[in-house]
Design a protein around this motif. Sequence first.
Motif, PDB file in Angstrom:
ATOM      1  N   ARG A   1      -2.923  -0.555 -11.084  1.00  0.00           N
ATOM      2  CA  ARG A   1      -3.553   0.134  -9.955  1.00  0.00           C
ATOM      3  C   ARG A   1      -2.936   1.497  -9.715  1.00  0.00           C
TER       4      ARG A   1
ATOM      5  N   ARG B   1       0.825  -1.203   0.000  1.00  0.00           N
ATOM      6  CA  ARG B   1       0.000   0.000   0.000  1.00  0.00           C
ATOM      7  C   ARG B   1       0.862   1.256   0.000  1.00  0.00           C
TER       8      ARG B   1
ATOM      9  N   ASP C   1      -0.389  -6.624 -11.115  1.00  0.00           N
ATOM     10  CA  ASP C   1      -1.201  -5.486 -11.545  1.00  0.00           C
ATOM     11  C   ASP C   1      -0.822  -4.202 -10.823  1.00  0.00           C
ATOM     12  N   LEU C   2       0.399  -4.112 -10.310  1.00  0.00           N
ATOM     13  CA  LEU C   2       0.780  -2.937  -9.528  1.00  0.00           C
ATOM     14  C   LEU C   2       0.763  -1.678 -10.382  1.00  0.00           C
TER      15      LEU C   2
ATOM     16  N   LEU D   1       2.228   1.617  -3.482  1.00  0.00           N
ATOM     17  CA  LEU D   1       1.159   1.970  -4.422  1.00  0.00           C
ATOM     18  C   LEU D   1       0.872   3.467  -4.382  1.00  0.00           C
TER      19      LEU D   1
ATOM     20  N   ALA E   1       1.522   5.984  -7.499  1.00  0.00           N
ATOM     21  CA  ALA E   1       0.401   6.761  -8.020  1.00  0.00           C
ATOM     22  C   ALA E   1       0.760   8.236  -8.128  1.00  0.00           C
TER      23      ALA E   1
ATOM     24  N   ARG F   1      -4.371   3.883 -12.299  1.00  0.00           N
ATOM     25  CA  ARG F   1      -5.747   4.295 -11.992  1.00  0.00           C
ATOM     26  C   ARG F   1      -5.768   5.338 -10.875  1.00  0.00           C
ATOM     27  N   ARG F   2      -5.002   5.091  -9.832  1.00  0.00           N
ATOM     28  CA  ARG F   2      -4.966   6.067  -8.743  1.00  0.00           C
ATOM     29  C   ARG F   2      -4.297   7.361  -9.196  1.00  0.00           C
TER      30      ARG F   2
END
Length: 254
Positions: free
Chosen positions: A200, A48, A196-197, A51, A55, A203-204
Motif C-alpha cells: 500500500r 494510517r 500488505d503495508l 502509511l 508513502a 502504491r501511494r
Amino acid sequence: MRESRQPPLAGRSAREFEAFVAGAGGRLLHVATLLTAEPSGRCLRAQRLLLGALARLCAEWDRLRGEDPYDRTRQELVTRFTSGAWRPHRRSRTRGTGAEHGVLARLGPQERLVVVLTLYEGVPEAQTAALLGLPQARVRTLGTRAVSLLRGARATAAAGTAPGRRPGGRPTGRQGLKEEEVRRMLDLPYPRMPADLHVRASRRGARLRRRRRTLHRVECALLLVAAIVFAVWAVAVEPWAVPPSATTPEIGGW
C-alpha cells in the motif's frame, strides 16, 4: 507498459524498500501508536499515520543520498502528527490508561512527542527541540512534567498491590531513575503490522511521484510559454534599439 502505470520503485530499490519496511515497520508502528495513544491491538489511526509517512519515503527513496530511512520516516511521522492534517483525540476522551487507551493517553500531543522522541527513541533534547520547533528549555519542562504524570498514574494504579506505598505519593529517586521507569512502561510488545503495508505504501508513493512529475512538467511548460511570449515581445518591440531623438539636431556650417 506506460510510464504512468509503472511502480515508483523497481528492482534493487523495491527490494531495499520492502526489506526496510519488514525490518523497521514494527518499531515505527509502535512509535505511531504511542503518539496516537491507541492500544496495540486497535491502532488504525497509527497505521494510517505510518502509511502516509512510508508513502512519502517511497516516493523519495531514490533521493535519500545516504540519509537514514528510519530517521526520515520518524521525522515524517512527527511532521504529520503535528500538522493540521492529523488531529489527535481530545484529552477529555483519552484520560484513562485502561485497555481502551494507550499508555500515553493522559498526556497532551507535545508531551507525547517529547516522551517518545527523547525517552523511547533516544533523540537528544537539542535535536528534539529543533524538530518540534520549541526552545530546549520547553522540551525539558514538557519531559519532566510528562514523566511525573506517568509515574503518578502508575503509582496510583499499583497502590492496591504495593504495600507500604502511599497512593499518589511523590516519587523519590533521581530523574534518571524516573525516566528509566517510564522507558520500561513504553517498551511494550510491538503491534501487529499489516502484511500488505509495504504494498500500500508503494502504491501511494507511486501516486505521489506521478503527481510530483506532473507538477514538474507543468512548471516546465509554463516556463517555456513565458520564454516564447518574451521572445515574441522582444522581436516586436525591440527594446535594445535606440529610440529616435525627440528634437532636431543642430545644423552647422551655414
